[in-house]
Motif scaffolding. Sequence first.
Motif, PDB file in Angstrom:
ATOM      1  N   GLN A 380       0.824  -1.216   0.000  1.00 22.87           N
ATOM      2  CA  GLN A 380       0.000   0.000   0.000  1.00 22.87           C
ATOM      3  C   GLN A 380       0.853   1.260   0.000  1.00 22.87           C
ATOM      4  O   GLN A 380       0.543   2.245   0.686  1.00 22.87           O
ATOM      5  N   THR A 399      -3.437   8.199  -9.742  1.00 24.14           N
ATOM      6  CA  THR A 399      -4.323   7.288  -9.021  1.00 24.14           C
ATOM      7  C   THR A 399      -3.558   6.392  -8.057  1.00 24.14           C
ATOM      8  O   THR A 399      -3.882   6.305  -6.871  1.00 24.14           O
ATOM      9  N   THR A 400      -2.520   5.697  -8.555  1.00 23.68           N
ATOM     10  CA  THR A 400      -1.705   4.838  -7.676  1.00 23.68           C
ATOM     11  C   THR A 400      -0.320   5.432  -7.448  1.00 23.68           C
ATOM     12  O   THR A 400       0.493   4.838  -6.740  1.00 23.68           O
ATOM     13  N   ARG A 427      -4.020  11.945   0.414  1.00 25.34           N
ATOM     14  CA  ARG A 427      -3.747  11.558  -0.970  1.00 25.34           C
ATOM     15  C   ARG A 427      -2.730  10.415  -1.021  1.00 25.34           C
ATOM     16  O   ARG A 427      -2.871   9.485  -1.813  1.00 25.34           O
ATOM     17  N   THR A 430      -4.530   7.215   0.074  1.00 23.26           N
ATOM     18  CA  THR A 430      -5.497   6.769  -0.940  1.00 23.26           C
ATOM     19  C   THR A 430      -4.792   6.137  -2.129  1.00 23.26           C
ATOM     20  O   THR A 430      -5.223   5.098  -2.645  1.00 23.26           O
ATOM     21  N   MET A 431      -3.706   6.748  -2.572  1.00 24.81           N
ATOM     22  CA  MET A 431      -2.934   6.167  -3.680  1.00 24.81           C
ATOM     23  C   MET A 431      -2.407   4.787  -3.303  1.00 24.81           C
ATOM     24  O   MET A 431      -2.419   3.861  -4.125  1.00 24.81           O
ATOM     25  N   LYS A 433      -3.698   2.629  -1.179  1.00 25.64           N
ATOM     26  CA  LYS A 433      -4.808   1.667  -1.165  1.00 25.64           C
ATOM     27  C   LYS A 433      -5.217   1.279  -2.587  1.00 25.64           C
ATOM     28  O   LYS A 433      -5.499   0.108  -2.874  1.00 25.64           O
ATOM     29  N   ARG A 434      -5.235   2.251  -3.483  1.00 23.42           N
ATOM     30  CA  ARG A 434      -5.597   1.949  -4.874  1.00 23.42           C
ATOM     31  C   ARG A 434      -4.534   1.107  -5.567  1.00 23.42           C
ATOM     32  O   ARG A 434      -4.842   0.270  -6.417  1.00 23.42           O
ATOM     33  N   TYR A 436      -2.717  -1.131  -4.029  1.00 20.43           N
ATOM     34  CA  TYR A 436      -2.942  -2.479  -3.500  1.00 20.43           C
ATOM     35  C   TYR A 436      -4.090  -3.161  -4.245  1.00 20.43           C
ATOM     36  O   TYR A 436      -4.000  -4.339  -4.618  1.00 20.43           O
ATOM     37  N   GLU A 437      -5.158  -2.419  -4.486  1.00 20.81           N
ATOM     38  CA  GLU A 437      -6.297  -2.978  -5.222  1.00 20.81           C
ATOM     39  C   GLU A 437      -5.897  -3.377  -6.645  1.00 20.81           C
ATOM     40  O   GLU A 437      -6.346  -4.400  -7.168  1.00 20.81           O
ATOM     41  N   ARG A 438      -5.040  -2.574  -7.253  1.00 23.51           N
ATOM     42  CA  ARG A 438      -4.574  -2.885  -8.610  1.00 23.51           C
ATOM     43  C   ARG A 438      -3.733  -4.167  -8.619  1.00 23.51           C
ATOM     44  O   ARG A 438      -3.831  -4.983  -9.540  1.00 23.51           O
ATOM     45  N   GLU A 441      -5.960  -7.148  -8.441  1.00 24.65           N
ATOM     46  CA  GLU A 441      -6.683  -7.372  -9.689  1.00 24.65           C
ATOM     47  C   GLU A 441      -5.806  -7.963 -10.781  1.00 24.65           C
ATOM     48  O   GLU A 441      -6.286  -8.729 -11.628  1.00 24.65           O
TER      49      GLU A 441
END
Length: 469
Positions: A380, A399-400, A427, A430-431, A433-434, A436-438, A441
């Motif tokens: 993250q 975004t990331t 910010r 949030t980047m 966390k995004r 990590y989500e990527r 996926e």
Amino acid sequence: MAKHSVGWVASQKRWLLAFLVMLSVSTLIAFFIRAAFDSCDRPLDVVAKSPTRVPSGLLVGAGPNPLNFMKSKLVLLVSHELSLSGGPLLLMELAFLLRSVGAEVCWITIQRPSDTDGVIYSLEHKMLDRGVQVSYAKGQGAVDITLKADMVVLNTAVSGKWLDVVLKEHVPHVLPKVLWWIHEMRGHYFKLDYVKHLPLVAGAMIDSHVTAEYWENRTRERLRIKMPQTYVVHLGNSKELMEVAEDSVAKRVLREHVRESLGVRSDDLVFAIINSVSRGKGQDLFLRSFYESLQLIKEKKLQVPTMHAVIVGSDMTAQTKFELELRNFVMLKKIQDHVHFVNKTLTVAPYLASIDVLVQNSQARGECFGRITIEAMAFQLPVLGTAAGGTTEIVVNGTTGLLHPAGKEGVTPLAKNIVKLATHVERRLTMGKRGYERVKERFLEHHMADRIATVLNAVLRRAKSHSDS
């Protein structure tokens, strides 16, 4: 009683740290964490005249292992060297994936130093322990294994010379079952001596779309040869790494320990670059950006935590000119209290747990893929990367993470991006966390196994078709 309790907690903490470090060593030898993908909204496909879409849905976690068809197959892996660099460790990862489904795997190292080397010894025994047969590049034994193998994987462009030197008159019989895994981005690898056999192999596998396009154009324009059917395979994080990245207790212990060893407080802000120290990895430009960011913060009187830059991958024993340049710059600018050099190590998971932002500052054409990038995102962490190579297929700008130009023109943009993340905590989080989500996926081990399975299956079919004809 209080003293006993404190001692017990300290003992437990040391035990957990030791366990995590050992886990990190094991993970990183098998799954390269140093030297990790790129605006990946493009599906995995074939870079060729008639691109074919790789089917989705064959996930290891959702059913049978997609590599099961490799059971009992004999696969020969040929590496130009055995070291802690990206290519050899990625090939080792493939070896272990194949062994996990019952394939017979043989490993040949082309360049092996005559002196005993602790790293090579460790890596060889890591493979032997997993059932990988390790041998050497020359002699009739190498020829016999190559002719017997169902598939031969050449790792890196440099390995191409091995074909003529060792196989000699057998080369034409072997090429139809060769998969060539290419990681190089630098122009000096485009030599006909290395890659003249490329058009005749069963296929080429490359880690990013950017690199595949570069090879396709360069071989056609400079060497007047045609690439074989080429597959782009993005890598994935190992299960072991993800377990550490998703364990909040483990991360907290590692963070506390590493920060304490560096003299960094818990609320300080740490930007780190984790790569072998060399000009191509951009540590010099990163330090210039970091210094410039400190000046911007001072000029604008911004309220931020104390900031630190960490260079993981240092090697003072080598006494390179570049390493001395870095240290002299730190002394000249009087930022010794803000910059920390860490010797090169396999155990980078503790550093990923302890930092706040990863800087991927590889220069020129960038990284072919950059495994460390997806590993940082698993922890993250937002990524500040050069807009070059595979990094553009991993980091979603804004975004990331944030991208900046390679070269000297990227120094000030990177400095400004450092300030942006230093002054905007939300910010930054949030980047992370995004990112990590990527990773969840796209960049996990089962994603990689699925992608590689598609390639290996196609190569086997092509080799069988040739032998039948």
